[in-house]
Design a protein around this motif. Structure first.
Motif, short mmCIF file in Angstrom:
data_model
loop_
_atom_site.label_atom_id
_atom_site.label_comp_id
_atom_site.label_asym_id
_atom_site.label_seq_id
_atom_site.Cartn_x
_atom_site.Cartn_y
_atom_site.Cartn_z
N ILE A 1 0.83 -1.21 0.00
CA ILE A 1 0.00 0.00 0.00
C ILE A 1 0.86 1.26 0.00
O ILE A 1 0.64 2.17 -0.78
N ASN A 2 1.84 1.29 0.90
CA ASN A 2 2.68 2.48 1.04
C ASN A 2 3.93 2.31 0.19
O ASN A 2 4.82 1.54 0.52
N ILE A 3 3.98 3.03 -0.93
CA ILE A 3 5.07 2.84 -1.89
C ILE A 3 6.16 3.88 -1.63
O ILE A 3 5.88 5.10 -1.68
N ASP A 4 7.37 3.36 -1.38
CA ASP A 4 8.49 4.24 -1.04
C ASP A 4 8.71 5.34 -2.06
O ASP A 4 8.85 5.08 -3.26
N GLY A 5 8.76 6.57 -1.58
CA GLY A 5 9.05 7.71 -2.44
C GLY A 5 7.87 8.15 -3.28
O GLY A 5 7.96 9.12 -4.02
N VAL A 6 6.76 7.42 -3.20
CA VAL A 6 5.57 7.77 -4.01
C VAL A 6 4.43 8.22 -3.10
O VAL A 6 3.80 9.27 -3.31
N THR A 7 4.17 7.43 -2.07
CA THR A 7 3.05 7.75 -1.16
C THR A 7 3.56 8.10 0.25
O THR A 7 2.78 8.45 1.13
N GLY A 8 4.87 7.93 0.46
CA GLY A 8 5.48 8.14 1.77
C GLY A 8 6.75 7.31 1.81
O GLY A 8 7.38 7.09 0.77
N TYR A 9 7.10 6.83 3.00
CA TYR A 9 8.29 5.97 3.12
C TYR A 9 8.03 4.88 4.14
O TYR A 9 7.29 5.08 5.10
N SER A 10 8.65 3.72 3.91
CA SER A 10 8.55 2.66 4.92
C SER A 10 9.95 2.26 5.38
O SER A 10 10.92 2.40 4.63
N SER A 11 10.04 1.81 6.61
CA SER A 11 11.33 1.47 7.24
C SER A 11 11.18 0.16 7.98
O SER A 11 10.07 -0.25 8.31
N PRO A 12 12.32 -0.49 8.31
CA PRO A 12 12.22 -1.71 9.12
C PRO A 12 11.53 -1.42 10.46
O PRO A 12 11.68 -0.32 11.00
N VAL A 13 10.83 -2.42 10.97
CA VAL A 13 10.12 -2.26 12.25
C VAL A 13 11.11 -1.80 13.32
O VAL A 13 12.20 -2.37 13.47
N GLY A 14 10.75 -0.75 14.04
CA GLY A 14 11.58 -0.28 15.16
C GLY A 14 12.66 0.72 14.76
O GLY A 14 13.32 1.28 15.62
N ASP A 15 12.83 0.96 13.46
CA ASP A 15 13.87 1.92 13.04
C ASP A 15 13.33 3.34 13.14
O ASP A 15 13.05 4.02 12.14
N VAL A 16 13.24 3.78 14.38
CA VAL A 16 12.66 5.09 14.68
C VAL A 16 13.49 6.21 14.04
O VAL A 16 12.92 7.19 13.52
N ASP A 17 14.82 6.05 14.05
CA ASP A 17 15.67 7.12 13.51
C ASP A 17 15.40 7.33 12.01
O ASP A 17 15.31 8.45 11.53
N GLN A 18 15.27 6.20 11.29
CA GLN A 18 15.02 6.34 9.85
C GLN A 18 13.62 6.94 9.60
O GLN A 18 13.46 7.79 8.73
N MET A 19 12.66 6.49 10.39
CA MET A 19 11.30 7.04 10.22
C MET A 19 11.31 8.55 10.49
O MET A 19 10.69 9.33 9.76
N ALA A 20 12.02 8.96 11.55
CA ALA A 20 12.07 10.39 11.89
C ALA A 20 12.78 11.16 10.79
O ALA A 20 12.34 12.26 10.40
N ALA A 21 13.88 10.58 10.26
CA ALA A 21 14.62 11.27 9.19
C ALA A 21 13.72 11.48 7.98
O ALA A 21 13.70 12.55 7.36
N HIS A 22 12.93 10.45 7.65
CA HIS A 22 12.00 10.59 6.51
C HIS A 22 10.94 11.66 6.80
O HIS A 22 10.63 12.48 5.94
N ALA A 23 10.41 11.63 8.02
CA ALA A 23 9.36 12.59 8.38
C ALA A 23 9.90 14.01 8.26
O ALA A 23 9.26 14.89 7.66
N ILE A 24 11.12 14.23 8.79
CA ILE A 24 11.70 15.59 8.76
C ILE A 24 11.96 16.02 7.32
O ILE A 24 11.64 17.15 6.93
#
Ligand code: GMT
Length: 379
Positions: A309-332
Motif C-alpha cells: 500500500i505504502n510505496i516508497d518515495g511515491v506515497t510516503g516511506y517505509s522502514s524496518p520495524v523499530g527503526d525510529v531514527d530512519q522514520m524520523a529522518a523521513h518525516a523531517i
C-alpha cells in the motif's frame, strides 16, 4: 441478494471494513443483515436495506465465561431461516468462522444449505489464530468455508505458512470511500490544533502492542526537536496510559493531543500533514489508506502488507520495524520540503484511488455470485 454480515462492532479495522462493505452493498440494492453483539460503530444512519440483529448472551451463575459462540450461532440460524439469507459473510476468523460452520450444520438438518465466506483480516491469523489454543478450530473452520478471502497478498501467504489450508484464498484488498475521505480545507480546526502554523502528525489505532505507539512518540520527539509540530493521537486501547506517561516523561504534553475515538476521522485527516504507522505487523493498514485518500503521506514500517500500500518515495516511506531514527529522518525530510510533500500528497491520492470502493465492491459481489452458483449445484 440477502447477505448476513458477522463482524466485531468496535473500532477495529475488520469491523469498520465489514460495516462499510455492508453499507456499500445496501446502496447497490442488496439486503444486508448485520449480526453482532452491538451496533457497529460506523452503522450510524438509517438505511432501508440494512437490518441489525443483536446477539443476546444470557448469563447464568454457572457461566464464568458466557457462551457467546453458542448465542451467535443460534442468532445466525434464526436470521438465516427467518430472513431467508442467501449467504453469510463473516469477518475475522475467530470465532466467526466456526460459529458460521455450526449455523451451517444446524440449518442443513432442515434441508437448507447456507454458504459462508470467511474474510481474514490479520491478527486472527498472525497473532491470536496461531496460538495453539485456537489453531485447530481456526484451521478447520477456514477449510470448511465456502470461500476465503484475505485483505492482502501478505496475509494470504502468512495464512498458507501458518495453517494447513487446502483451499484457494482470494485477495480482496481493503477499500476507501474517497467521497468521504477527501481533503477539505478546515482552517478553523487546523488553527485550533496548530495555532502557530505547526506541522501536524497523526496516528490512528487501537493502541495495542502490535501498533508500536511508543515509536510514534519517539518519531514525533525527533521531529519536534527540529521544527514546530503537533501530534494527534486518535483512538484508545490498552497502551494509552503508558503512552501518556511517556509523553509526560519526555516533556511533550503541550504538543501531543489524545483525542480518543473519533467518528469524524475524515476531518482529522484533512488537517494532517503526515500519518505515522510503525506497526509490528499490519495485514493491510486501513487507516493508512484513509489517510492517503485525504492526501496525507504515510511514514510506516515495512511489516506485513504495508509495502503493498505504502510505496516508497511515491506515497510516503517505509522502514524496518523499530527503526525510529530512519522514520524520523523521513518525516523531517518530507515536512521540510514543500515540493516533496506536494508530490507525496499527489502520489498518496493516486494510490488511494486504486483502492476506491467502486473497484473493490464488485470483487466481493463476483465472489458471492460464484459461491451461490456452486451452492445451487450442491443443493
Ligand atoms: O488494526 C487492528 O488491530 C484491528 C484489526 C481488526 O481486525 O479489527 O485490523 C486488521 O484488519 C484491518 C481491515 O482488514 C486491516 O486494515 C489491518 O491492517 C488489520 N490489523 C492488523 O493486521 C494488525
Amino acid at each position: 441478494m440477502r447477505i448476513g454480515i458477522v463482524c466485531y462492532p468496535t473500532y477495529g479495522g475488520s469491523g469498520v471494513l465489514a460495516t462499510e462493505l455492508g453499507k456499500a452493498l445496501a446502496d447497490k440494492g442488496h439486503l444486508v443483515h448485520f449480526i453482532t453483539y452491538q451496533q457497529p460503530v460506523r452503522l450510524n444512519a438509517f438505511h432501508a436495506n440494512i437490518y441489525y440483529h443483536e446477539v443476546q448472551v444470557p448469563t447464568y451463575p454457572l457461566f464464568d465465561f458466557p457462551p457467546y459462540e453458542s448465542a451467535l450461532s443460534s442468532t445466525m440460524v434464526d436470521v438465516i431461516l427467518n430472513q431467508k439469507l442467501d449467504l453469510l459473510h463473516v469477518h475475522y476468523a475467530i470465532p466467526h468462522a466456526s460459529t458460521a460452520y455450526m449455523a451451517q450444520q444446524i440449518v442443513a438438518k432442515q434441508g437448507r444449505h447456507i454458504p459462508f465466506i470467511t474474510t481474514l483480516h490479520g491478527t486472527d491469523i498472525t497473532l491470536v489464530g496461531k496460538d495453539k489454543t485456537y489453531a485447530p478450530v481456526v484451521t478447520f473452520s477456514i477449510n470448511e468455508s465456502d470461500a476465503i478471502t484475505a485483505v492482502s497478498n501478505n496475509l494470504r501467504d502468512e495464512t498458507y505458512k501458518s495453517f494447513p489450508i487446502e483451499k484457494d484464498i482470494s485477495v480482496i484488498y481493503n477499500f476507501v470511500d474517497t467521497a468521504r475521505f477527501t481533503r477539505r480545507d478546515l482552517p478553523h480546526f487546523r488553527q485550533a490544533i496548530a495555532p502557530n502554523g505547526e506541522k501536524i502528525l497523526l496516528h490512528v489505532s487501537n493502541f495495542r502492542k502490535v501498533k508500536r505507539v511508543p515509536d510514534v512518540v519517539k518519531v514525533f520527539r525527533q521531529v519536534r526537536d527540529v521544527m514546530p509540530a503537533k501530534l494527534l493521537l486518535v483512538g484508545d486501547g490498552p497502551d494509552r496510559p503508558m503512552i501518556e506517561c511517556m509523553c509526560r516523561d519526555m516533556g511533550l504534553c503541550d504538543d501531543v493531543r489524545f483525542v480518543g475515538k473519533q467518528e469524524q476521522l475524515e476531518d482529522v485527516m484533512s488537517i494532517s500533514d503526515l500519518f505515522i504507522l510503525p506497526s509490528d505487523y499490519e495485514s493491510f493498514g486501513l487507516a493508512a489508506l484513509e489517510a492517503m485518500a485525504s492526501q496525507v503521506p504515510v511514514i510506516s514500517s515495512n511489516a506485513g502488507g504495508l509495502p503493498e500500500i505504502n510505496i516508497d518515495g511515491v506515497t510516503g516511506y517505509s522502514s524496518p520495524v523499530g527503526d525510529v531514527d530512519q522514520m524520523a529522518a523521513h518525516a523531517i525530510a518530507i515536512l521540510k520540503d514543500e515540493q516533496l510533500l506536494a508530490s507525496l500528497r499527489k502520489g498518496a491520492l493516486e494510490q488511494a484511488l486504486r483502492f476506491h470502493i467502486d473497484n473493490i465492491i464488485p470483487q466481493y459481489e463476483a465472489l458471492y455470485d460464484n459461491v451461490l452458483q456452486q451452492s445451487v449445484v450442491r443443493n
